[in-house]
Write a protein that holds these residues in place. Sequence first.
Motif, mmCIF file in Angstrom:
data_model
loop_
_atom_site.group_PDB
_atom_site.id
_atom_site.type_symbol
_atom_site.label_atom_id
_atom_site.label_comp_id
_atom_site.label_asym_id
_atom_site.label_seq_id
_atom_site.Cartn_x
_atom_site.Cartn_y
_atom_site.Cartn_z
ATOM 1 N N LYS A 150 0.943 -1.345 0.353
ATOM 2 C CA LYS A 150 -0.166 0.086 -0.139
ATOM 3 C C LYS A 150 0.639 1.074 -0.059
ATOM 4 O O LYS A 150 0.481 2.257 -0.585
ATOM 5 N N LEU A 151 2.237 1.140 0.699
ATOM 6 C CA LEU A 151 3.106 2.525 1.027
ATOM 7 C C LEU A 151 4.432 2.110 -0.385
ATOM 8 O O LEU A 151 4.619 3.480 -0.348
ATOM 9 N N GLY A 152 4.547 1.476 -0.919
ATOM 10 C CA GLY A 152 4.658 0.875 -2.606
ATOM 11 C C GLY A 152 6.730 1.137 -1.783
ATOM 12 O O GLY A 152 7.628 2.134 -2.169
ATOM 13 N N LEU A 153 6.964 0.028 -0.604
ATOM 14 C CA LEU A 153 8.112 0.653 0.882
ATOM 15 C C LEU A 153 8.329 -0.939 0.378
ATOM 16 O O LEU A 153 7.875 -1.805 0.821
ATOM 17 N N ILE A 154 10.272 -1.078 -0.041
ATOM 18 C CA ILE A 154 10.169 -2.653 0.623
ATOM 19 C C ILE A 154 11.956 -1.841 0.920
ATOM 20 O O ILE A 154 13.037 -1.101 0.550
ATOM 21 N N THR A 155 12.190 -2.453 2.099
ATOM 22 C CA THR A 155 13.663 -2.139 3.228
ATOM 23 C C THR A 155 14.340 -3.880 3.269
ATOM 24 O O THR A 155 13.410 -4.697 3.480
ATOM 25 N N ALA A 156 15.157 -3.693 2.906
ATOM 26 C CA ALA A 156 16.150 -4.941 2.819
ATOM 27 C C ALA A 156 17.744 -5.662 2.979
ATOM 28 O O ALA A 156 18.331 -4.436 2.445
ATOM 29 N N SER A 157 18.503 -5.942 3.408
ATOM 30 C CA SER A 157 19.440 -5.794 3.700
ATOM 31 C C SER A 157 20.015 -7.657 3.644
ATOM 32 O O SER A 157 19.282 -8.641 3.712
ATOM 33 N N LYS A 158 21.332 -7.732 3.685
ATOM 34 C CA LYS A 158 22.005 -8.752 4.037
ATOM 35 C C LYS A 158 23.201 -8.723 4.059
ATOM 36 O O LYS A 158 24.287 -7.485 4.038
ATOM 37 N N ASN A 159 23.902 -9.829 5.812
ATOM 38 C CA ASN A 159 25.816 -9.325 5.821
ATOM 39 C C ASN A 159 26.351 -9.992 4.769
ATOM 40 O O ASN A 159 26.472 -11.033 4.860
ATOM 41 N N ARG A 160 28.134 -9.410 5.508
ATOM 42 C CA ARG A 160 28.484 -9.562 4.444
ATOM 43 C C ARG A 160 29.927 -10.210 5.530
ATOM 44 O O ARG A 160 30.290 -9.284 6.349
ATOM 45 N N GLU A 161 29.976 -10.674 5.722
ATOM 46 C CA GLU A 161 31.432 -11.025 7.555
ATOM 47 C C GLU A 161 32.732 -10.594 6.863
ATOM 48 O O GLU A 161 33.005 -11.378 5.490
ATOM 49 N N ILE A 162 33.098 -10.043 7.170
ATOM 50 C CA ILE A 162 34.600 -9.646 6.278
ATOM 51 C C ILE A 162 35.551 -10.328 6.978
ATOM 52 O O ILE A 162 36.886 -11.007 6.567
ATOM 53 N N LEU A 163 35.958 -9.873 8.661
ATOM 54 C CA LEU A 163 36.847 -10.974 9.266
ATOM 55 C C LEU A 163 36.317 -11.476 10.329
ATOM 56 O O LEU A 163 35.132 -11.569 11.105
ATOM 57 N N SER A 164 37.060 -12.861 9.718
ATOM 58 C CA SER A 164 36.328 -14.132 11.154
ATOM 59 C C SER A 164 36.281 -13.709 12.251
ATOM 60 O O SER A 164 37.455 -13.046 12.327
ATOM 61 N N ASP A 165 37.026 -14.815 13.150
ATOM 62 C CA ASP A 165 37.138 -15.079 14.426
ATOM 63 C C ASP A 165 38.662 -15.272 13.982
ATOM 64 O O ASP A 165 40.134 -14.080 15.127
ATOM 65 N N ALA A 166 39.013 -15.818 13.969
ATOM 66 C CA ALA A 166 40.294 -16.607 13.443
ATOM 67 C C ALA A 166 41.480 -15.127 12.858
ATOM 68 O O ALA A 166 42.306 -15.016 13.162
ATOM 69 N N LYS A 167 41.002 -14.463 11.492
ATOM 70 C CA LYS A 167 42.161 -13.497 11.609
ATOM 71 C C LYS A 167 41.582 -12.432 11.999
ATOM 72 O O LYS A 167 43.038 -11.517 12.298
#
Length: 177
Positions: free
Chosen positions: A71-88
């Motif tokens: 009805k409002l014509g609105l969409i919000t979306a996201s995605k995550n990308r891990e840059i550093l793992s715990d080991a790094k």
Amino acid sequence: MKKCSFLIFLIIFISGCSISYNEFYKLNSDYLKQRQISTRYFETNNEKELIIASVQLLQDLGYVIEESNIKLGLITASKNREILSDAKTGALTAFAVIGALFGANVNTNFPKMKELKATLISTKSNTKKGYLIRVEFSSAVYYTHGNVVLQRDTNTEIYKEFFDKLGQSVFITPNDI
């Protein structure tokens, strides 16, 4: 005398804390160019089909839909990308500690995670029979010390590719505005 000096100090202190909003509402010089890149006209009378196709396309691109309101014509979306793992992160921290022991100046604030955001808005065109779709891609980079850097994606190829795929999914050719 003490009251007078306190009053003068208070006036100077309050005037020094004032914030100037002169530049706050000023648009960026490339605002119109970016708006043209991120907006396309679709000649259709079915906004619901256009928004559903947009949701499906964002999901195909790996985004998780956070909010979708037809009805409002609105969409919000996201995605995550891990840059550093715990080991790094551990290896880089060890490197920084060793560098500090030997007198090297090592920056230990590393990018840890990047969150990509997409915001899409659909509006009915005032001049033509159809809808305008505007999408904005941005990112937030989270660092190991807790600071966050936000930026809008201005790469024209990402927007062109998005609108080409959206046009293919609804069988409508997107037009520049």
